[in-house]
Design a protein around this motif. Structure first.
Motif, mmCIF file in Angstrom:
data_model
loop_
_atom_site.group_PDB
_atom_site.id
_atom_site.type_symbol
_atom_site.label_atom_id
_atom_site.label_comp_id
_atom_site.label_asym_id
_atom_site.label_seq_id
_atom_site.Cartn_x
_atom_site.Cartn_y
_atom_site.Cartn_z
ATOM 1 N N SER A 9 52.827 37.204 50.786
ATOM 2 C CA SER A 9 52.394 38.375 51.563
ATOM 3 C C SER A 9 52.911 39.658 50.944
ATOM 4 N N ALA A 10 54.109 39.654 50.385
ATOM 5 C CA ALA A 10 54.628 40.845 49.699
ATOM 6 C C ALA A 10 53.780 41.176 48.478
ATOM 7 N N MET A 11 53.355 40.151 47.733
ATOM 8 C CA MET A 11 52.503 40.394 46.564
ATOM 9 C C MET A 11 51.149 40.957 46.976
ATOM 10 N N VAL A 12 50.557 40.401 48.028
ATOM 11 C CA VAL A 12 49.247 40.874 48.489
ATOM 12 C C VAL A 12 49.346 42.314 48.982
ATOM 13 N N LEU A 13 50.381 42.622 49.775
ATOM 14 C CA LEU A 13 50.564 43.987 50.259
ATOM 15 C C LEU A 13 50.831 44.955 49.105
ATOM 16 N N GLY A 14 51.605 44.525 48.135
ATOM 17 C CA GLY A 14 51.854 45.365 46.962
ATOM 18 C C GLY A 14 50.581 45.624 46.175
ATOM 19 N N PHE A 15 49.765 44.593 46.020
ATOM 20 C CA PHE A 15 48.497 44.760 45.298
ATOM 21 C C PHE A 15 47.566 45.700 46.040
ATOM 22 N N LEU A 16 47.442 45.524 47.360
ATOM 23 C CA LEU A 16 46.567 46.397 48.136
ATOM 24 C C LEU A 16 47.106 47.830 48.178
ATOM 25 N N GLY A 17 48.426 47.979 48.184
ATOM 26 C CA GLY A 17 49.027 49.314 48.163
ATOM 27 C C GLY A 17 48.834 50.018 46.834
ATOM 28 N N SER A 18 48.579 49.270 45.773
ATOM 29 C CA SER A 18 48.392 49.900 44.463
ATOM 30 C C SER A 18 47.115 50.744 44.418
ATOM 31 N N PHE A 19 46.138 50.420 45.262
ATOM 32 C CA PHE A 19 44.923 51.237 45.300
ATOM 33 C C PHE A 19 45.232 52.636 45.827
ATOM 34 N N HIS A 20 46.141 52.720 46.787
ATOM 35 C CA HIS A 20 46.575 54.026 47.283
ATOM 36 C C HIS A 20 47.253 54.806 46.159
ATOM 37 N N CYS A 21 48.108 54.126 45.420
ATOM 38 C CA CYS A 21 48.834 54.798 44.347
ATOM 39 C C CYS A 21 47.880 55.280 43.257
ATOM 40 N N ALA A 22 46.909 54.452 42.924
ATOM 41 C CA ALA A 22 45.948 54.852 41.893
ATOM 42 C C ALA A 22 45.103 56.034 42.349
ATOM 43 N N GLY A 23 44.797 56.088 43.638
ATOM 44 C CA GLY A 23 43.960 57.172 44.147
ATOM 45 C C GLY A 23 44.706 58.465 44.398
#
Length: 133
Positions: A9-23
């Protein structure tokens, strides 16, 4: 097995949060004045300092909110705080949408203009603790 699900779950949340960082963080990082220097070492150090500062700020903010959450959990306030904040959000949403709801109800029930005005004034009085929105 439980530890693996936490890591997943930490990996999935980190991956989904990376879209915010990229944007959001990506364009900010691209605007940094690192191209002014012809020395690649100085440009690399500028980027390194920026990212260390950004990660440190996120770490400190996460640490503070985590400590606050643990404090609420220890004293048993967390469940009450969650229910109260959810209720406040729900009431605030209903207050913002109340005018549309009044129009829909008054149309369905064939209210007169005076009845609709009375309903609106009553709602304004009851919700006045939210302040002017």
């Amino acid at each position: 097995m439980e530890l693996a699900s936490i890591y997943l779950s930490a990996m999935v949340l980190g991956f989904l949060g990376s879209f915010h960082c990229a944007g959001m963080c990506g364009p900010i990082a691209l605007m940094l004045p690192t191209n002014q220097s012809t020395n690649k070492k100085i440009a690399l150090l500028g980027r390194l300092y920026y990212n260390i500062g950004r990660l440190s700020a996120y770490l400190i903010i996460g640490l503070l909110f985590g400590m606050l959450g643990v404090a609420f959990s220890i004293y048993g306030f967390q469940s009450y705080l969650s229910m109260i904040s959810g209720l406040i959000l729900l009431l605030f949403f209903l207050y913002l949408k109340a005018i549309h709801l009044i129009r829909a109800v008054s149309t369905l029930l064939n209210f007169s203009a005076d009845e609709e005005r009375l309903l609106r004034e009553t709602l304004d009085y009851k919700m006045s603790w939210f302040g002017k929105v």
